[in-house]
Scaffold this motif. Structure first.
Motif, PDB file in Angstrom:
ATOM      1  N   GLY A  10     -34.865 -51.065 -20.732  1.00  0.00           N
ATOM      2  CA  GLY A  10     -36.304 -51.309 -20.674  1.00  0.00           C
ATOM      3  C   GLY A  10     -36.883 -51.027 -19.301  1.00  0.00           C
ATOM      4  N   VAL A  11     -36.148 -51.406 -18.257  1.00  0.00           N
ATOM      5  CA  VAL A  11     -36.592 -51.107 -16.888  1.00  0.00           C
ATOM      6  C   VAL A  11     -36.640 -49.595 -16.681  1.00  0.00           C
ATOM      7  CG1 VAL A  11     -35.953 -51.328 -14.453  1.00  0.00           C
ATOM      8  CG2 VAL A  11     -35.799 -53.302 -15.954  1.00  0.00           C
ATOM      9  N   PHE A  14     -39.669 -48.202 -18.338  1.00  0.00           N
ATOM     10  CA  PHE A  14     -40.857 -48.522 -17.542  1.00  0.00           C
ATOM     11  C   PHE A  14     -41.019 -47.512 -16.406  1.00  0.00           C
ATOM     12  CE2 PHE A  14     -42.452 -50.477 -13.648  1.00  0.00           C
ATOM     13  CZ  PHE A  14     -43.758 -50.747 -14.029  1.00  0.00           C
ATOM     14  N   PHE A  15     -39.913 -47.246 -15.677  1.00  0.00           N
ATOM     15  CA  PHE A  15     -39.995 -46.297 -14.568  1.00  0.00           C
ATOM     16  C   PHE A  15     -40.273 -44.884 -15.059  1.00  0.00           C
ATOM     17  CE2 PHE A  15     -37.460 -49.400 -11.935  1.00  0.00           C
ATOM     18  CZ  PHE A  15     -38.504 -49.666 -11.063  1.00  0.00           C
ATOM     19  N   ILE A  17     -42.048 -43.995 -17.828  1.00  0.00           N
ATOM     20  CA  ILE A  17     -43.459 -43.928 -18.220  1.00  0.00           C
ATOM     21  C   ILE A  17     -44.366 -43.977 -17.000  1.00  0.00           C
ATOM     22  CG2 ILE A  17     -45.286 -45.168 -19.458  1.00  0.00           C
ATOM     23  CD1 ILE A  17     -43.049 -45.966 -21.481  1.00  0.00           C
ATOM     24  N   THR A  18     -44.039 -44.879 -16.072  1.00  0.00           N
ATOM     25  CA  THR A  18     -44.835 -44.987 -14.854  1.00  0.00           C
ATOM     26  C   THR A  18     -44.739 -43.716 -14.021  1.00  0.00           C
ATOM     27  OG1 THR A  18     -44.390 -47.353 -14.847  1.00  0.00           O
ATOM     28  CG2 THR A  18     -45.247 -46.420 -12.820  1.00  0.00           C
ATOM     29  N   SER A  43     -31.729 -47.035 -12.745  1.00  0.00           N
ATOM     30  CA  SER A  43     -31.721 -48.066 -13.779  1.00  0.00           C
ATOM     31  C   SER A  43     -31.122 -47.544 -15.083  1.00  0.00           C
ATOM     32  CB  SER A  43     -33.130 -48.622 -14.002  1.00  0.00           C
ATOM     33  OG  SER A  43     -34.022 -47.584 -14.334  1.00  0.00           O
TER      34      SER A  43
END
Length: 130
Positions: A10-11, A14-15, A17-18, A43
């Motif tokens: 999940g982390v 997030f990275f 997509i960001t 990650s």
């Protein structure tokens, strides 16, 4: 390990997509995009490691809700009492960092000391089980 794999996955997402959003929005500024890409890769690597560990060893008592504390009792692993190599690694890292400031010659010396320290730590107890 399955929970940890999902957490770091999940982390990583997030990275990812960001990082894609930041890369599209920031235009020609590549530093932030590169930092987010490196964070994604790191990650994702941790998530992959936890997933592979789960596949090899199976679930742990910590992964089950009905587990008892006694299931994890006993010796965990071998931990050496003392070793001379961690100070060698620290000195090598310090010399390499100073070499960035003062010159290539000092960096190469520091890199050599660092490599010797890391190699010593890795192979110090390599034949312990024989």
């Amino acid at each position: 390990m399955r929970t940890e794999s999902y957490l770091f996955g999940g982390v990583a997402m997030f990275f990812l997509i960001t990082g894609v959003g930041y890369g599209l929005w920031s235009g020609p500024e590549p530093a932030g995009t590169a930092a987010l890409a490196v964070a994604f890769v790191m990650s994702a690597l941790v998530s992959f490691f936890f997933d592979q560990t789960y596949r090899r060893r199976g679930s742990r008592p910590e992964d089950r809700k009905d587990a008892e504390v006694i299931e994890r009792a006993g010796p965990l692993d071998f931990f050496p009492a003392r070793s001379a190599y961690p100070p060698v690694v620290g000195a090598g890292a310090a010399l390499a960092a100073l070499g960035i400031v003062f010159g290539l010659w000092l960096f190469l010396i520091g890199f050599g000391v660092l490599g010797a320290g890391v190699g010593g730590m890795v192979f110090q107890y390599a034949r312990r089980g024989e």
